[in-house]
Design a protein around this motif. Structure first.
Motif, PDB file in Angstrom:
ATOM      1  N   GLU A 101      11.059   5.263   7.198  1.00  0.00           N
ATOM      2  CA  GLU A 101       9.475   4.658   7.182  1.00  0.00           C
ATOM      3  C   GLU A 101       9.171   3.122   7.577  1.00  0.00           C
ATOM      4  O   GLU A 101       8.454   3.094   8.325  1.00  0.00           O
TER       5      GLU A 101
ATOM      6  N   SER B 231       0.976  -1.115  -0.021  1.00  0.00           N
ATOM      7  CA  SER B 231       0.142  -0.028  -0.057  1.00  0.00           C
ATOM      8  C   SER B 231       0.869   1.413   0.033  1.00  0.00           C
ATOM      9  O   SER B 231       0.483   2.337  -0.743  1.00  0.00           O
ATOM     10  N   THR B 232       2.065   1.273   0.716  1.00  0.00           N
ATOM     11  CA  THR B 232       2.656   2.325   0.940  1.00  0.00           C
ATOM     12  C   THR B 232       3.577   3.063  -0.248  1.00  0.00           C
ATOM     13  O   THR B 232       3.584   4.125  -0.808  1.00  0.00           O
ATOM     14  N   TRP B 233       4.308   1.785  -0.781  1.00  0.00           N
ATOM     15  CA  TRP B 233       5.044   1.987  -1.817  1.00  0.00           C
ATOM     16  C   TRP B 233       4.751   1.301  -3.132  1.00  0.00           C
ATOM     17  O   TRP B 233       5.417   1.316  -4.245  1.00  0.00           O
ATOM     18  N   LYS B 234       3.474   0.546  -3.190  1.00  0.00           N
ATOM     19  CA  LYS B 234       2.935   0.110  -4.407  1.00  0.00           C
ATOM     20  C   LYS B 234       3.702  -1.152  -4.698  1.00  0.00           C
ATOM     21  O   LYS B 234       4.231  -1.023  -6.129  1.00  0.00           O
TER      22      LYS B 234
ATOM     23  N   PHE C   1       7.149   2.082  11.031  1.00  0.00           N
ATOM     24  CA  PHE C   1       6.222   1.170  10.989  1.00  0.00           C
ATOM     25  C   PHE C   1       6.095  -0.070  11.936  1.00  0.00           C
ATOM     26  O   PHE C   1       5.479  -0.345  12.579  1.00  0.00           O
TER      27      PHE C   1
ATOM     28  N   ARG D   3      13.303   6.249   3.145  1.00  0.00           N
ATOM     29  CA  ARG D   3      12.747   5.083   3.376  1.00  0.00           C
ATOM     30  C   ARG D   3      12.966   4.241   4.339  1.00  0.00           C
ATOM     31  O   ARG D   3      11.930   3.293   4.754  1.00  0.00           O
TER      32      ARG D   3
END
Length: 158
Positions: free
Chosen positions: A43, A3-6, A47, A40
């Motif tokens: 991130e 979802s976040t990075w596809k 999480f 990144r």
């Protein structure tokens, strides 16, 4: 990651890892090795530490490839019930090309004025002024270091 990075899940070698993803979230630009790996990384740390409440055990990175221009980052997390979770954290990358990059400020904003003051007053850094072509965000804060901050003499450095 999806979802976040596809990211898309791809086949993983079971001797190497359990899960493997492919994405285009990692960027680089210019001739000085600038990239968004630190951004990144934080991130993922946010999480895992704040949402999953796991403990970050270690983080290391390195460069490889013919010209050393390919970066990798390894992070190890553990589910520790006895450890206090969700602590604030930042990553400070010292880049001997003349920059310092700070990441993790989105989840640890209260440290920002302190790290900003320290880098400017103690080390003599100045805020980096992005050029017009540098539209994409590659770190939370970037500083230019004074020319004598890093010592380099062949393979010897500070």
């Amino acid at each position: 990651f999806k979802s976040t990075w596809k990211a898309k899940r791809v086949k993983a070698d079971p001797d190497y890892c359990d899960l493997k993803f492919k994405c285009s979230a990692f960027k680089n630009r210019g001739q000085e090795g600038e990239n968004n790996m630190g951004l990144r990384t934080m991130e993922i740390v946010d999480f895992m530490v704040q949402k999953c409440v796991w403990t970050m055990i270690t983080c290391n990175g390195g460069n490889y490839g013919r010209h050393g221009d390919i970066r990798e980052q390894q992070m190890v997390f553990r589910d520790d019930e006895h450890v206090q979770h969700g602590e604030d954290h930042i990553m400070v990358e010292l880049r001997d090309i003349g920059y310092i990059e700070v990441n993790g400020l989105s989840s640890s904003g209260d440290i920002e004025p302190h790290i900003d003051r320290y880098l400017k007053e103690s080390w003599g850094c100045k805020e980096y002024q992005a050029a017009f072509w540098e539209r994409d965000k590659y770190c939370d804060r970037k500083y230019v270091t004074p020319p004598d901050l890093y010592y380099k003499d062949g393979l010897t450095n500070n």
